[in-house]
Design a protein around this motif. Structure first.
Motif, PDB file in Angstrom:
ATOM      1  N   PHE A 137      52.595  12.300  39.922  1.00  0.00           N
ATOM      2  CA  PHE A 137      52.014  13.628  39.761  1.00  0.00           C
ATOM      3  C   PHE A 137      50.929  13.647  38.682  1.00  0.00           C
ATOM      4  O   PHE A 137      50.298  14.666  38.459  1.00  0.00           O
ATOM      5  N   GLY A 138      50.760  12.541  37.981  1.00  0.00           N
ATOM      6  CA  GLY A 138      49.735  12.447  36.951  1.00  0.00           C
ATOM      7  C   GLY A 138      48.996  11.138  37.077  1.00  0.00           C
ATOM      8  O   GLY A 138      49.383  10.269  37.867  1.00  0.00           O
ATOM      9  N   THR A 139      47.937  10.969  36.301  1.00  0.00           N
ATOM     10  CA  THR A 139      47.060   9.814  36.485  1.00  0.00           C
ATOM     11  C   THR A 139      47.435   8.600  35.644  1.00  0.00           C
ATOM     12  O   THR A 139      46.934   7.515  35.895  1.00  0.00           O
ATOM     13  N   THR A 140      48.274   8.763  34.648  1.00  0.00           N
ATOM     14  CA  THR A 140      48.661   7.592  33.846  1.00  0.00           C
ATOM     15  C   THR A 140      49.827   6.891  34.522  1.00  0.00           C
ATOM     16  O   THR A 140      50.952   6.873  34.043  1.00  0.00           O
ATOM     17  N   VAL A 141      49.508   6.307  35.662  1.00  0.00           N
ATOM     18  CA  VAL A 141      50.505   5.696  36.526  1.00  0.00           C
ATOM     19  C   VAL A 141      50.554   4.199  36.247  1.00  0.00           C
ATOM     20  O   VAL A 141      49.548   3.599  35.913  1.00  0.00           O
ATOM     21  N   VAL A 142      51.700   3.612  36.400  1.00  0.00           N
ATOM     22  CA  VAL A 142      51.825   2.177  36.205  1.00  0.00           C
ATOM     23  C   VAL A 142      52.310   1.563  37.512  1.00  0.00           C
ATOM     24  O   VAL A 142      53.488   1.432  37.761  1.00  0.00           O
ATOM     25  N   ARG A 143      51.368   1.242  38.361  1.00  0.00           N
ATOM     26  CA  ARG A 143      51.670   0.585  39.636  1.00  0.00           C
ATOM     27  C   ARG A 143      50.341   0.101  40.189  1.00  0.00           C
ATOM     28  O   ARG A 143      49.317   0.186  39.509  1.00  0.00           O
ATOM     29  N   ALA A 144      50.318  -0.410  41.379  1.00  0.00           N
ATOM     30  CA  ALA A 144      49.095  -1.005  41.919  1.00  0.00           C
ATOM     31  C   ALA A 144      47.926  -0.026  41.860  1.00  0.00           C
ATOM     32  O   ALA A 144      46.831  -0.368  41.434  1.00  0.00           O
ATOM     33  N   SER A 145      48.139   1.200  42.311  1.00  0.00           N
ATOM     34  CA  SER A 145      47.121   2.235  42.205  1.00  0.00           C
ATOM     35  C   SER A 145      47.420   3.084  40.987  1.00  0.00           C
ATOM     36  O   SER A 145      48.555   3.490  40.773  1.00  0.00           O
ATOM     37  N   THR A 146      46.395   3.328  40.171  1.00  0.00           N
ATOM     38  CA  THR A 146      46.626   4.134  38.963  1.00  0.00           C
ATOM     39  C   THR A 146      46.178   5.573  39.147  1.00  0.00           C
ATOM     40  O   THR A 146      46.097   6.317  38.182  1.00  0.00           O
ATOM     41  N   ALA A 147      45.871   5.954  40.378  1.00  0.00           N
ATOM     42  CA  ALA A 147      45.473   7.336  40.647  1.00  0.00           C
ATOM     43  C   ALA A 147      46.701   8.190  40.917  1.00  0.00           C
ATOM     44  O   ALA A 147      47.733   7.693  41.378  1.00  0.00           O
ATOM     45  N   ALA A 148      46.560   9.471  40.622  1.00  0.00           N
ATOM     46  CA  ALA A 148      47.631  10.397  41.006  1.00  0.00           C
ATOM     47  C   ALA A 148      47.634  10.535  42.515  1.00  0.00           C
ATOM     48  O   ALA A 148      46.622  10.336  43.186  1.00  0.00           O
ATOM     49  N   GLY A 170      48.706  21.785  56.141  1.00  0.00           N
ATOM     50  CA  GLY A 170      48.767  22.724  55.028  1.00  0.00           C
ATOM     51  C   GLY A 170      47.685  22.525  53.984  1.00  0.00           C
ATOM     52  O   GLY A 170      46.704  21.804  54.202  1.00  0.00           O
ATOM     53  N   ASN A 171      47.880  23.160  52.848  1.00  0.00           N
ATOM     54  CA  ASN A 171      46.915  23.107  51.743  1.00  0.00           C
ATOM     55  C   ASN A 171      47.212  21.970  50.773  1.00  0.00           C
ATOM     56  O   ASN A 171      48.380  21.654  50.519  1.00  0.00           O
ATOM     57  N   THR A 172      46.155  21.409  50.222  1.00  0.00           N
ATOM     58  CA  THR A 172      46.313  20.440  49.139  1.00  0.00           C
ATOM     59  C   THR A 172      46.598  21.196  47.847  1.00  0.00           C
ATOM     60  O   THR A 172      45.922  22.182  47.524  1.00  0.00           O
ATOM     61  N   LEU A 173      47.609  20.755  47.146  1.00  0.00           N
ATOM     62  CA  LEU A 173      47.996  21.417  45.899  1.00  0.00           C
ATOM     63  C   LEU A 173      47.270  20.795  44.709  1.00  0.00           C
ATOM     64  O   LEU A 173      46.978  19.594  44.705  1.00  0.00           O
ATOM     65  N   THR A 174      47.020  21.621  43.721  1.00  0.00           N
ATOM     66  CA  THR A 174      46.425  21.138  42.471  1.00  0.00           C
ATOM     67  C   THR A 174      47.489  21.144  41.387  1.00  0.00           C
ATOM     68  O   THR A 174      48.121  22.175  41.137  1.00  0.00           O
ATOM     69  N   VAL A 175      47.719  19.987  40.801  1.00  0.00           N
ATOM     70  CA  VAL A 175      48.686  19.903  39.705  1.00  0.00           C
ATOM     71  C   VAL A 175      48.068  20.591  38.485  1.00  0.00           C
ATOM     72  O   VAL A 175      47.063  20.137  37.955  1.00  0.00           O
ATOM     73  N   SER A 176      48.658  21.697  38.080  1.00  0.00           N
ATOM     74  CA  SER A 176      48.114  22.454  36.952  1.00  0.00           C
ATOM     75  C   SER A 176      48.710  21.991  35.621  1.00  0.00           C
ATOM     76  O   SER A 176      48.111  22.193  34.567  1.00  0.00           O
TER      77      SER A 176
END
Lengths: 162, 151
Positions: free
Chosen positions: B22-33, B71-77
């Protein structure tokens, strides 16, 4: 100070960032670091990393010139996360510390499970803290200190999301 | 049929597998949310804690309704954070404008990770909009009310 059994709050946040992987295949490396008796620090839900233990010089050591436990702790063997009812859970295989040295002594007040793979944003991020009842100990060559994880089910497993 | 408000059990397991970010500081192959979406369903849908992924079955029709399948894409606020011992996150409210449809519930799912389910929202009955705006208002962004919480 004190050791209180708790799932670390930082770990709950880390889960939502996909920072921990307990899968048997391709998962992260998790370790159990043991906390000495008469620890100086306080360990519980607010603990965030293995460095909390080293920062207080609170990691358990083998006394009497013996060996069998090394700094950083014991590498745990993962079990694939699963679910029962609406509870997800995972488990580890029991871990055994075997002492060497005729005068070896070892005792612990509790342990921290942490992710040894993680380097960022927090190195060695904590998962959970477990207080031991009565400061269990072992002594003598060949003596064993066993970390026995509870029954792996939805009511007892060491890590559960209910 | 029925729609029961629940955090999907498969989602809990997948959290332990490091699948949902749900956030961008991810630790896996892809670091994107990841991208999370919200699909709407009619009262004929069966959605509950056992739901494991997005389905088109009994999804609100996209014919003349201003609703698009998926459906709609949600924005993580609020990216994952914690208060006391609860971890939580929040989404912005999401709306369908100039819409005409009836929905009884919704499914939040991860469209980046094979449409795996996150949570089922039950509206408590049919909610109808006619040539207007249909809004899902997420609860207050706090540790005791946020839409996604690990207590």
């Amino acid at each position: 100070m004190a050791v209180s059994t708790a799932m670390c709050t930082s770990f709950k946040v880390d889960l939502l960032f996909a920072r921990h992987n307990f899968a048997l295949s391709g998962g992260n490396t998790f370790k159990a670091a043991l906390i000495k008796t008469a620890e100086a620090g306080t360990y519980g839900a607010a603990s965030t990393a293995y460095a909390n233990i080293t920062g207080n010089s609170d990691e358990a050591t083998v006394g009497g010139g013996g060996s069998g436990y090394t700094a950083g702790g014991v590498t745990l063997t993962r079990v694939d996360p699963t679910s029962s009812g609406t509870t997800a859970y995972t488990d580890f295989a029991d871990a055994v510390i075997t002492l060497s040295g005729a005068s070896a002594t070892f005792a612990s007040n509790g342990m921290m499970i942490y992710n040894d793979t993680l380097t960022t944003p927090t190195a060695d991020a904590s998962v959970s803290i477990h207080a031991f009842s009565g400061s269990p100990s072992a002594s003598g060559a060949g003596a064993t200190f066993t970390i026995q994880f509870p029954t792996p089910d939805a009511s007892n497993a060491i890590l559960r999301l209910a | 049929m029925a729609i029961s408000q629940s955090m999907c059990t498969s989602f809990k397991v997948e959290l332990l597998d490091g699948i949902h970010a749900f956030g961008t500081t991810v630790v896996r192959a892809s670091t994107a949310a990841d991208t999370f979406k919200c699909a709407l369903y009619t009262s004929s849908a069966s959605l509950d804690a056992t739901t494991t992924g997005y389905t088109t079955s009994n999804e609100v029709s996209s014919s003349g309704t201003s609703y698009s399948a998926g459906g709609n894409t949600l924005t993580v606020s609020q990216v994952p954070t914690s208060t006391s011992t609860t971890a939580w996150l929040d989404f912005n409210d999401t709306s369908w404008t100039t819409a005409s449809f009836t929905a009884a519930g919704a499914l939040i799912y991860n469209s980046t990770q094979g449409d795996k389910s996150v949570a089922v929202l039950s509206f408590g009955g049919d909610k109808t909009v006619t040539s207007g705006t249909f809004t899902i208002q997420f609860p207050a962004a706090a540790s005791s009310t946020a839409i996604i919480r690990i207590v």
